[in-house]
Write a protein that holds these residues in place. Structure first.
Motif, mmCIF file in Angstrom:
data_model
loop_
_atom_site.group_PDB
_atom_site.id
_atom_site.type_symbol
_atom_site.label_atom_id
_atom_site.label_comp_id
_atom_site.label_asym_id
_atom_site.label_seq_id
_atom_site.Cartn_x
_atom_site.Cartn_y
_atom_site.Cartn_z
ATOM 1 N N UNK A 7 22.924 26.236 10.718
ATOM 2 C CA UNK A 7 23.121 27.192 11.809
ATOM 3 C C UNK A 7 23.538 28.561 11.274
ATOM 4 N N UNK A 8 24.443 28.574 10.306
ATOM 5 C CA UNK A 8 24.914 29.842 9.731
ATOM 6 C C UNK A 8 23.772 30.588 9.056
ATOM 7 N N UNK A 9 22.977 29.875 8.293
ATOM 8 C CA UNK A 9 21.891 30.531 7.560
ATOM 9 C C UNK A 9 20.730 30.944 8.454
ATOM 10 N N UNK A 10 20.691 30.424 9.658
ATOM 11 C CA UNK A 10 19.648 30.821 10.608
ATOM 12 C C UNK A 10 20.142 31.874 11.593
ATOM 13 N N UNK A 11 21.235 32.536 11.253
ATOM 14 C CA UNK A 11 21.730 33.614 12.105
ATOM 15 C C UNK A 11 20.791 34.811 11.980
ATOM 16 N N UNK A 12 20.258 35.288 13.107
ATOM 17 C CA UNK A 12 19.312 36.406 13.045
ATOM 18 C C UNK A 12 19.906 37.606 12.322
ATOM 19 N N UNK A 13 19.166 38.263 11.517
ATOM 20 C CA UNK A 13 17.710 38.152 11.303
ATOM 21 C C UNK A 13 17.344 37.221 10.153
ATOM 22 N N UNK A 14 18.270 36.408 9.710
ATOM 23 C CA UNK A 14 18.039 35.581 8.524
ATOM 24 C C UNK A 14 17.393 34.248 8.887
ATOM 25 N N UNK A 15 16.694 33.690 7.915
ATOM 26 C CA UNK A 15 16.076 32.371 8.055
ATOM 27 C C UNK A 15 16.551 31.529 6.880
ATOM 28 N N UNK B 268 23.068 40.704 -2.515
ATOM 29 C CA UNK B 268 23.597 42.057 -2.311
ATOM 30 C C UNK B 268 23.868 42.355 -0.840
ATOM 31 N N UNK B 269 23.225 41.630 0.070
ATOM 32 C CA UNK B 269 23.456 41.820 1.496
ATOM 33 C C UNK B 269 24.770 41.122 1.858
ATOM 34 N N UNK B 270 25.770 41.912 2.275
ATOM 35 C CA UNK B 270 27.100 41.358 2.545
ATOM 36 C C UNK B 270 27.104 40.298 3.642
ATOM 37 N N UNK B 271 26.289 40.493 4.668
ATOM 38 C CA UNK B 271 26.263 39.524 5.769
ATOM 39 C C UNK B 271 25.687 38.190 5.288
ATOM 40 N N UNK B 272 24.584 38.241 4.533
ATOM 41 C CA UNK B 272 23.988 37.014 4.016
ATOM 42 C C UNK B 272 24.914 36.367 2.984
#
Length: 173
Positions: free
Chosen positions: A141-149, A88-92
């Protein structure tokens, strides 16, 4: 009768010796390949699990590694796709879409590597596998874009290591 018994015994011994030598040769080929990779233990483990490696030369080991990488990429792409659909989070969701695209590129690259291998274009195999390695890194790298892990660190690492096996196998051909 003693001639046929002796002949049978001799042929059996030759067959046993050939089988043993084949296994030793294959083990030596796997050992030679894996010592050149970034993670020799990973290499020996994944190749050791595949029954095709038991009597494989370097060409066949390269094909096995491509197949293992393709399976891993396909499975990871499916997991990413499932998460993307429910996110549901558009950025993720955007990062999952990017990773799904990277994994699609990886699958294409592995298909290209297989084609190059069949043509005995080992430089082409190396280049295609290098791109697969890069795609896994880009996804991480994309999936580790802050604030995501990243939830796919192991999968991305495994694909990079499998691509590294392909690269090193191609270098030995």
């Amino acid at each position: 009768m003693s001639i046929s018994y002796t002949t049978t015994l001799l042929l059996s011994l030759v067959l046993i010796c050939c089988c043993c030598c084949c296994c030793f040769v294959s083990a030596a080929v796997v050992e030679d390949l894996c010592t050149k990779t970034r993670d020799p233990n990973f290499c020996k483990t994944v190749l050791g699990r595949d029954t095709r490696t038991k009597a494989a030369g370097m060409f066949d080991l390269t094909l096995v590694a491509i197949d293992l990488a393709s399976t891993a990429a396909s499975n990871t792409k499916a997991k990413i796709h499932t998460l993307r659909l429910s996110e549901t989070n558009n950025k993720l969701k955007y990062y999952y879409e990017a990773c799904e695209s990277y994994y699609e590129n990886s699958l294409d690259g592995l298909s290209i590597a297989r084609d190059h291998l069949k043509k005995q274009d080992y430089v082409g195999v190396n280049e295609a596998a290098s791109e697969v390695e890069d795609d896994a890194s880009y996804c991480e790298d994309a999936l580790n874009s802050p604030p995501f892990k990243s939830a796919f660190t192991k999968e991305n690492s495994d694909l990079q290591l499998l691509a590294d096996i392909v690269i090193n196998a191609a270098n030995l051909l």
